[in-house]
Design a protein around this motif. Structure first.
Motif, PDB file in Angstrom:
ATOM      1  N   VAL B  17       0.841  -1.210   0.000  1.00  0.00           N
ATOM      2  CA  VAL B  17       0.000   0.000   0.000  1.00  0.00           C
ATOM      3  C   VAL B  17       0.877   1.261   0.000  1.00  0.00           C
ATOM      4  O   VAL B  17       0.650   2.189  -0.779  1.00  0.00           O
ATOM      5  CB  VAL B  17      -0.970  -0.017   1.214  1.00  0.00           C
ATOM      6  CG1 VAL B  17      -1.645   1.337   1.394  1.00  0.00           C
ATOM      7  CG2 VAL B  17      -2.014  -1.103   1.028  1.00  0.00           C
ATOM      8  N   LEU B  18       1.901   1.263   0.852  1.00  0.00           N
ATOM      9  CA  LEU B  18       2.790   2.439   0.906  1.00  0.00           C
ATOM     10  C   LEU B  18       3.477   2.654  -0.447  1.00  0.00           C
ATOM     11  O   LEU B  18       3.601   3.776  -0.931  1.00  0.00           O
ATOM     12  CB  LEU B  18       3.854   2.248   2.001  1.00  0.00           C
ATOM     13  CG  LEU B  18       3.368   2.335   3.446  1.00  0.00           C
ATOM     14  CD1 LEU B  18       4.494   1.980   4.400  1.00  0.00           C
ATOM     15  CD2 LEU B  18       2.852   3.732   3.762  1.00  0.00           C
ATOM     16  N   TYR B  19       3.895   1.561  -1.042  1.00  0.00           N
ATOM     17  CA  TYR B  19       4.659   1.608  -2.295  1.00  0.00           C
ATOM     18  C   TYR B  19       3.823   2.153  -3.458  1.00  0.00           C
ATOM     19  O   TYR B  19       4.251   3.030  -4.193  1.00  0.00           O
ATOM     20  CB  TYR B  19       5.145   0.192  -2.592  1.00  0.00           C
ATOM     21  CG  TYR B  19       5.956   0.016  -3.859  1.00  0.00           C
ATOM     22  CD1 TYR B  19       7.308   0.340  -3.890  1.00  0.00           C
ATOM     23  CD2 TYR B  19       5.376  -0.507  -5.013  1.00  0.00           C
ATOM     24  CE1 TYR B  19       8.064   0.143  -5.037  1.00  0.00           C
ATOM     25  CE2 TYR B  19       6.122  -0.706  -6.167  1.00  0.00           C
ATOM     26  CZ  TYR B  19       7.464  -0.379  -6.174  1.00  0.00           C
ATOM     27  OH  TYR B  19       8.213  -0.580  -7.324  1.00  0.00           O
ATOM     28  N   TRP B  20       2.598   1.614  -3.584  1.00  0.00           N
ATOM     29  CA  TRP B  20       1.789   1.990  -4.753  1.00  0.00           C
ATOM     30  C   TRP B  20       0.902   3.210  -4.510  1.00  0.00           C
ATOM     31  O   TRP B  20       0.546   3.909  -5.452  1.00  0.00           O
ATOM     32  CB  TRP B  20       0.912   0.821  -5.204  1.00  0.00           C
ATOM     33  CG  TRP B  20       1.686  -0.283  -5.861  1.00  0.00           C
ATOM     34  CD1 TRP B  20       1.806  -1.568  -5.421  1.00  0.00           C
ATOM     35  CD2 TRP B  20       2.449  -0.220  -7.065  1.00  0.00           C
ATOM     36  NE1 TRP B  20       2.597  -2.306  -6.258  1.00  0.00           N
ATOM     37  CE2 TRP B  20       3.007  -1.501  -7.294  1.00  0.00           C
ATOM     38  CE3 TRP B  20       2.745   0.800  -7.986  1.00  0.00           C
ATOM     39  CZ2 TRP B  20       3.815  -1.791  -8.379  1.00  0.00           C
ATOM     40  CZ3 TRP B  20       3.551   0.499  -9.087  1.00  0.00           C
ATOM     41  CH2 TRP B  20       4.073  -0.780  -9.275  1.00  0.00           C
ATOM     42  N   LEU B  21       0.540   3.446  -3.256  1.00  0.00           N
ATOM     43  CA  LEU B  21      -0.416   4.531  -3.013  1.00  0.00           C
ATOM     44  C   LEU B  21       0.194   5.773  -2.355  1.00  0.00           C
ATOM     45  O   LEU B  21      -0.362   6.859  -2.471  1.00  0.00           O
ATOM     46  CB  LEU B  21      -1.591   4.030  -2.150  1.00  0.00           C
ATOM     47  CG  LEU B  21      -2.366   2.845  -2.730  1.00  0.00           C
ATOM     48  CD1 LEU B  21      -3.498   2.429  -1.814  1.00  0.00           C
ATOM     49  CD2 LEU B  21      -2.924   3.166  -4.121  1.00  0.00           C
ATOM     50  N   VAL B  22       1.312   5.607  -1.668  1.00  0.00           N
ATOM     51  CA  VAL B  22       1.887   6.775  -0.977  1.00  0.00           C
ATOM     52  C   VAL B  22       3.214   7.204  -1.625  1.00  0.00           C
ATOM     53  O   VAL B  22       3.408   8.385  -1.907  1.00  0.00           O
ATOM     54  CB  VAL B  22       2.112   6.470   0.530  1.00  0.00           C
ATOM     55  CG1 VAL B  22       2.631   7.706   1.256  1.00  0.00           C
ATOM     56  CG2 VAL B  22       0.819   5.966   1.178  1.00  0.00           C
ATOM     57  N   PHE B  23       4.076   6.241  -1.870  1.00  0.00           N
ATOM     58  CA  PHE B  23       5.424   6.577  -2.365  1.00  0.00           C
ATOM     59  C   PHE B  23       5.595   6.264  -3.861  1.00  0.00           C
ATOM     60  O   PHE B  23       6.659   5.869  -4.296  1.00  0.00           O
ATOM     61  CB  PHE B  23       6.484   5.818  -1.561  1.00  0.00           C
ATOM     62  CG  PHE B  23       6.591   6.260  -0.129  1.00  0.00           C
ATOM     63  CD1 PHE B  23       7.486   7.269   0.226  1.00  0.00           C
ATOM     64  CD2 PHE B  23       5.789   5.704   0.855  1.00  0.00           C
ATOM     65  CE1 PHE B  23       7.583   7.682   1.545  1.00  0.00           C
ATOM     66  CE2 PHE B  23       5.885   6.120   2.172  1.00  0.00           C
ATOM     67  CZ  PHE B  23       6.773   7.119   2.520  1.00  0.00           C
ATOM     68  N   ASN B  24       4.564   6.450  -4.633  1.00  0.00           N
ATOM     69  CA  ASN B  24       4.652   6.068  -6.049  1.00  0.00           C
ATOM     70  C   ASN B  24       4.900   7.253  -6.992  1.00  0.00           C
ATOM     71  O   ASN B  24       4.752   7.137  -8.196  1.00  0.00           O
ATOM     72  CB  ASN B  24       3.374   5.329  -6.480  1.00  0.00           C
ATOM     73  CG  ASN B  24       2.175   6.239  -6.450  1.00  0.00           C
ATOM     74  OD1 ASN B  24       2.145   7.189  -5.657  1.00  0.00           O
ATOM     75  ND2 ASN B  24       1.194   5.992  -7.296  1.00  0.00           N
ATOM     76  N   LYS B  25       5.271   8.381  -6.399  1.00  0.00           N
ATOM     77  CA  LYS B  25       5.447   9.587  -7.221  1.00  0.00           C
ATOM     78  C   LYS B  25       6.656   9.482  -8.162  1.00  0.00           C
ATOM     79  O   LYS B  25       6.611   9.918  -9.285  1.00  0.00           O
ATOM     80  CB  LYS B  25       5.634  10.819  -6.307  1.00  0.00           C
ATOM     81  CG  LYS B  25       4.457  11.074  -5.361  1.00  0.00           C
ATOM     82  CD  LYS B  25       3.303  11.745  -6.065  1.00  0.00           C
ATOM     83  CE  LYS B  25       2.184  12.085  -5.103  1.00  0.00           C
ATOM     84  NZ  LYS B  25       1.491  10.920  -4.575  1.00  0.00           N
ATOM     85  N   SER B  26       7.715   8.896  -7.652  1.00  0.00           N
ATOM     86  CA  SER B  26       8.926   8.815  -8.469  1.00  0.00           C
ATOM     87  C   SER B  26       9.655   7.508  -8.192  1.00  0.00           C
ATOM     88  O   SER B  26       9.356   6.816  -7.213  1.00  0.00           O
ATOM     89  CB  SER B  26       9.866   9.972  -8.119  1.00  0.00           C
ATOM     90  OG  SER B  26      10.323   9.802  -6.794  1.00  0.00           O
ATOM     91  N   THR B  28      12.682   7.276  -7.184  1.00  0.00           N
ATOM     92  CA  THR B  28      13.461   7.416  -5.945  1.00  0.00           C
ATOM     93  C   THR B  28      12.588   7.120  -4.724  1.00  0.00           C
ATOM     94  O   THR B  28      13.018   6.413  -3.802  1.00  0.00           O
ATOM     95  CB  THR B  28      14.045   8.835  -5.847  1.00  0.00           C
ATOM     96  OG1 THR B  28      14.748   9.096  -7.060  1.00  0.00           O
ATOM     97  CG2 THR B  28      14.976   8.978  -4.669  1.00  0.00           C
ATOM     98  N   SER B  29      11.366   7.651  -4.726  1.00  0.00           N
ATOM     99  CA  SER B  29      10.515   7.396  -3.555  1.00  0.00           C
ATOM    100  C   SER B  29      10.122   5.918  -3.502  1.00  0.00           C
ATOM    101  O   SER B  29      10.061   5.322  -2.421  1.00  0.00           O
ATOM    102  CB  SER B  29       9.280   8.294  -3.569  1.00  0.00           C
ATOM    103  OG  SER B  29       8.545   8.090  -4.749  1.00  0.00           O
ATOM    104  N   GLN B  30       9.890   5.309  -4.655  1.00  0.00           N
ATOM    105  CA  GLN B  30       9.567   3.864  -4.670  1.00  0.00           C
ATOM    106  C   GLN B  30      10.747   3.059  -4.117  1.00  0.00           C
ATOM    107  O   GLN B  30      10.566   2.175  -3.282  1.00  0.00           O
ATOM    108  CB  GLN B  30       9.288   3.405  -6.109  1.00  0.00           C
ATOM    109  CG  GLN B  30       7.922   3.810  -6.631  1.00  0.00           C
ATOM    110  CD  GLN B  30       7.660   3.256  -8.030  1.00  0.00           C
ATOM    111  OE1 GLN B  30       8.580   3.104  -8.827  1.00  0.00           O
ATOM    112  NE2 GLN B  30       6.403   2.968  -8.320  1.00  0.00           N
ATOM    113  N   ASN B  31      11.944   3.413  -4.582  1.00  0.00           N
ATOM    114  CA  ASN B  31      13.128   2.675  -4.123  1.00  0.00           C
ATOM    115  C   ASN B  31      13.400   2.920  -2.639  1.00  0.00           C
ATOM    116  O   ASN B  31      13.807   2.011  -1.923  1.00  0.00           O
ATOM    117  CB  ASN B  31      14.351   3.070  -4.954  1.00  0.00           C
ATOM    118  CG  ASN B  31      14.268   2.514  -6.360  1.00  0.00           C
ATOM    119  OD1 ASN B  31      13.334   1.777  -6.678  1.00  0.00           O
ATOM    120  ND2 ASN B  31      15.215   2.878  -7.206  1.00  0.00           N
ATOM    121  N   THR B  32      13.156   4.150  -2.203  1.00  0.00           N
ATOM    122  CA  THR B  32      13.411   4.472  -0.789  1.00  0.00           C
ATOM    123  C   THR B  32      12.513   3.647   0.127  1.00  0.00           C
ATOM    124  O   THR B  32      12.992   3.074   1.120  1.00  0.00           O
ATOM    125  CB  THR B  32      13.191   5.974  -0.527  1.00  0.00           C
ATOM    126  OG1 THR B  32      13.981   6.699  -1.466  1.00  0.00           O
ATOM    127  CG2 THR B  32      13.584   6.361   0.885  1.00  0.00           C
TER     128      THR B  32
END
Lengths: 292, 477
Positions: B17-26, B28-32
């Motif tokens: 959920v965090l990966y696809w819905l919160v940190f999916n902007k870029s 870098t954020s996905q990898n972080t």
């Protein structure tokens, strides 16, 4: 993403429905068709009256042969011993006996090193699991389990968690198997003498033992006559003086802890073999007759 | 945190959920978020060893850059050997020091010199063999200029510590994984669905097959002195399916989990027990490790370019090193040696690449030959597994001696309260399911997928072993 969420919901729904249906199926079979456990045997005695009911751990299951007791005393007795039973199990079984209207003139309750335990029998635990939602008494038996909530509410969890004892293989085998406890009124004899398993009794008896007090209070409130006893130990058992501390805890206590000294009559340090159990059952009968 | 634990069942959806819905902007954020999740995942075993993982990441990252920036080949070589030395040094200290020290002491005692080895008795950091090899492949590839050094530290950190492969592989290659972590991933329903199917099938392999086989294999191997020939034979077969279900089940869950994040990992197993010869078996079993040893040990040693002696020598080296990679025990070395022996006739006859085609069975003589070859290869593998499973060489030889000298083939009641033959039906059903799905990654997708998923879930509920909780075998390596 919405398609994926729907996909996951479908899988979880299948899992839940499968668990629910399996739970209903297993519970129905274990409660109504399977008749193999000691608890099934006890439950089968509903609405019956016995002169003597023997309760306790394996040291009752393997030591008290009711057929010998019956023939020597001309009374009707039964062995309600459960493997690994501890005070909590005895307390639960006493309540269930009343629930199933099983009456007795005298209860003989075996007590020994388990006196200090607050744990429960791993055998009765499994035997009672299918009935966890049936009776308040059985529900409360499990209430101290860490995963009580899952055991009680989560469908099929109790069967999956105990798959080696309540799994599909056990279920299929149990459907065909007869109750081995029926043959000798709850007694199971042990064969041979392997000499191992020396028992070390505790050095001290714990005071204010919750379940022992519960047993005593329950017996008082229901006006049951109960005699506590300790079955024989092999003489090499360490800290046998523990039994003298036990004796002080009960109004009526029969000490058989040093009754049998012949090693050949013991399967191991704290279990008599079949031959030893015969002798002990005869001695026990004699004691009953002499005290009448 | 095991893949078959409740904590992972909670952890995975949260990260998803965090990966696809919160940190999916870029990217870098996905990898972080994946790095943070991976470090948390690893620290669930022992947070103290997190420093090793971070150190290994930093070392390989900076070494590769320094190597690329080096003006001369000598400097490049120094950086390579320094990195390889430190990485293998850590592995050596944690995994092999006690073995070498005690073996050396035994040797000295044999010569009458009384030696008392100083043993470290260190806890083996989980996954150290995997992430060390993972990092080494990157450094070596950079040295040989197969890839350029990764300058983005976040991307590189994820390549090393990505949680689905962190503790038991597959051992990834920079050429395969790095390009995937360098781009932003978009959610792909079909890929995620495949991932879920693979996770469910991996769980079936682990909880139903491996853990059921484990109760029998343990009961047999732990009391082999009192077992008859049939039971010992079955013990080897059960262990073969235990280790296969365990490790390939783990790999399936890892691959499936990774697909949920839009990243494909290397396939690690390809139905190895249907192999027609031992060479084919090693192309299908733990593929990422076999290919690692081929690319980074066998070929640098000269591979098959030299004469027969060179080929034989190199083959024995990679099999023995591969065995030793699994654990610091002579049993693993013998296991590797035995596999090299099995491989030798094929190598000498130039038949080690004879069975590269797909397996087809029909109603003809060739099919009987294929079937016999598969059974023969499986028997050889089972025999070698006896060494892999035994606690010592003495125990392994004792097991084999009794298996071939007892000659009693009746059913036997084991201490897991089961008869020795009882699991055969489940194993047979599993083999048939595997056979009919051998051209796919898992058997659940395709036609009637919902029926197959339902059956798999019912199998998990009713046939899974949950009472004796077992961790994955390969975590110890």
């Amino acid at each position: 993403m919405s398609k994926f969420i729907l996909f996951i919901i479908k899988i979880l729904a299948i899992l839940f429905l499968a668990a629910l249906l399996l739970d209903v199926l297993y519970t129905s079979l274990y409660s109504n068709v399977v008749n193999t456990t000691k608890f099934d045997f006890i439950k089968n005695q509903h609405d019956k009256h016995f002169n003597y009911v023997f309760m306790g751990s394996s040291r009752v299951v393997n030591h008290i042969n009711p057929r010998i007791i019956d023939s020597m005393t001309n009374k009707k007795s039964i062995n309600f011993g459960v493997m690994d039973a501890k005070p909590k199990d005895i307390f639960t079984l006493l309540q269930l006996m009343d629930l199933y209207s099983i009456q007795s003139d005298t209860l003989f309750i075996q007590t020994d090193y388990y006196y200090n335990s607050r744990d429960k029998s791993k055998f009765l635990y499994v035997d009672l699991l299918p009935y966890i939602r049936d009776q308040r008494i059985i529900t409360s038996y499990f209430r101290d389990e860490k995963d009580f909530w899952s055991l009680y509410y989560f469908p099929f969890y109790r069967y999956s968690k105990n798959s080696s004892k309540l799994g599909v293989r056990e279920l299929v085998v149990s459907l065909k198997r007869k109750n081995i406890f029926e043959q000798d009124k709850g007694y199971i004899g042990l064969k041979g003498s392997d000499g191992k398993w020396q028992r070390e009794l505790p050095k001290k008896l714990k005071k204010n033992s919750f379940y022992n007090d519960s047993i005593k209070n329950y017996l008082n409130s229901t006006n049951n006559i109960a005699i506590f006893f300790t079955a024989p130990f092999r003489p090499d058992t360490k800290n046998l003086f523990f039994v003298s501390q036990l004796k002080k805890e009960y109004q009526m206590f029969w000490d058989f802890s040093m009754l049998i000294s012949d090693d050949k009559l013991f399967k191991n340090g704290y279990h008599l073999n079949d031959e030893g159990a015969q002798q002990f059952s005869q001695q026990f009968s004699n004691t009953i007759i002499s005290k009448q | 945190m095991f893949f078959n634990s409740v904590s992972f069942a909670i952890f995975l959806p949260i990260v998803f959920v965090l990966y696809w819905l919160v940190f999916n902007k870029s990217k870098t954020s996905q990898n972080t978020i994946l790095i943070l999740a991976s470090y948390y995942f690893y620290s669930c075993w022992d947070w103290r060893f997190l420093f090793l993982l971070v150190f290994s990441t930093l070392l390989d990252y900076f070494s590769a850059i320094m190597m690329e920036n080096s003006s001369t080949d000598t400097k490049r070589k120094i950086w390579l050997w320094l990195t390889v030395g430190i990485n293998l040094g850590f592995l050596g200290v944690f995994k092999y020091y006690d073995f070498f020290a005690s073996s050396f002491a035994v040797l000295l005692n044999g010569f009458g010199l009384k030696a008392h080895p100083y043993l470290l008795e260190l806890v083996l950091p989980v996954g150290i063999s995997f992430y060390t090899f993972h990092g080494l492949s990157y450094v070596i590839d950079t040295y040989y200029k197969r890839i350029t050094a990764e300058r983005n530290f976040i991307d590189y950190s994820l390549f090393v510590s990505y949680f689905p492969l962190l503790v038991a592989g597959p051992i990834e290659r920079a050429t395969h994984l790095l390009p995937q972590v360098k781009i932003k991933r978009d959610f792909n329903f079909e890929k995620a669905k495949e991932g879920i199917y693979q996770i469910i099938w991996g769980l079936v392999k682990k909880v139903v097959i491996a853990d059921s086989c484990a109760t029998y294999a343990n009961a047999i191997f732990d009391h082999y002195e009192s077992m008859n020939s049939l039971t010992l034979l079955l013990g080897a077969v059960y262990f073969a399916f235990q280790i296969y279900g365990d490790f390939s089940g783990y790999s399936d869950i890892a691959l499936g989990t990774s697909k949920l994040f839009g990243i494909d990992l290397l396939k690690n197993f390809n139905y190895p027990y249907f192999s027609r010869d031992i060479a084919e078996f090693w192309r299908r079993w733990h593929i990422s490790l076999s290919s690692w040893f081929k690319d980074y040990l066998y070929i640098p040693l000269g591979g098959s370019k030299g004469g027969t002696w060179m080929k034989v020598r190199n083959t024995f080296i990679i099999f023995i090193v591969s065995g030793f990679w699994h654990g610091a025990n002579w049993t693993f070395i013998i296991w590797g040696f035995l596999n090299a022996l099995y491989f030798l006739p094929l190598l000498l006859q130039n038949k080690n690449r004879a069975n590269m085609d797909s397996i087809v069975l029909g109603r003809n003589l060739a099919s009987i030959k294929t079937l016999v070859s598969m059974l023969f290869t499986f028997s050889l593998t089972c025999f070698a597994w006896i060494f892999f499973r035994s606690k010592s060489i003495v125990e392994a030889f004792g097991y084999i001696k009794r298996m071939f000298s007892n000659f009693h083939f009746e059913s036997q009641y084991l201490n897991n309260e089961r008869y020795n033959f009882e699991l055969l039906l489940l194993v047979l059903i599993f083999v048939l399911v595997e056979w009919y799905s051998r051209t796919r990654e898992e058997p659940l997708s395709g036609k009637f997928s919902w029926i197959k998923v339902t059956l798999a879930l019912i199998a998990l509920l009713t046939l899974g072993v949950y009472s004796d909780y077992k961790e994955f075998i390969y975590f110890q390596f």
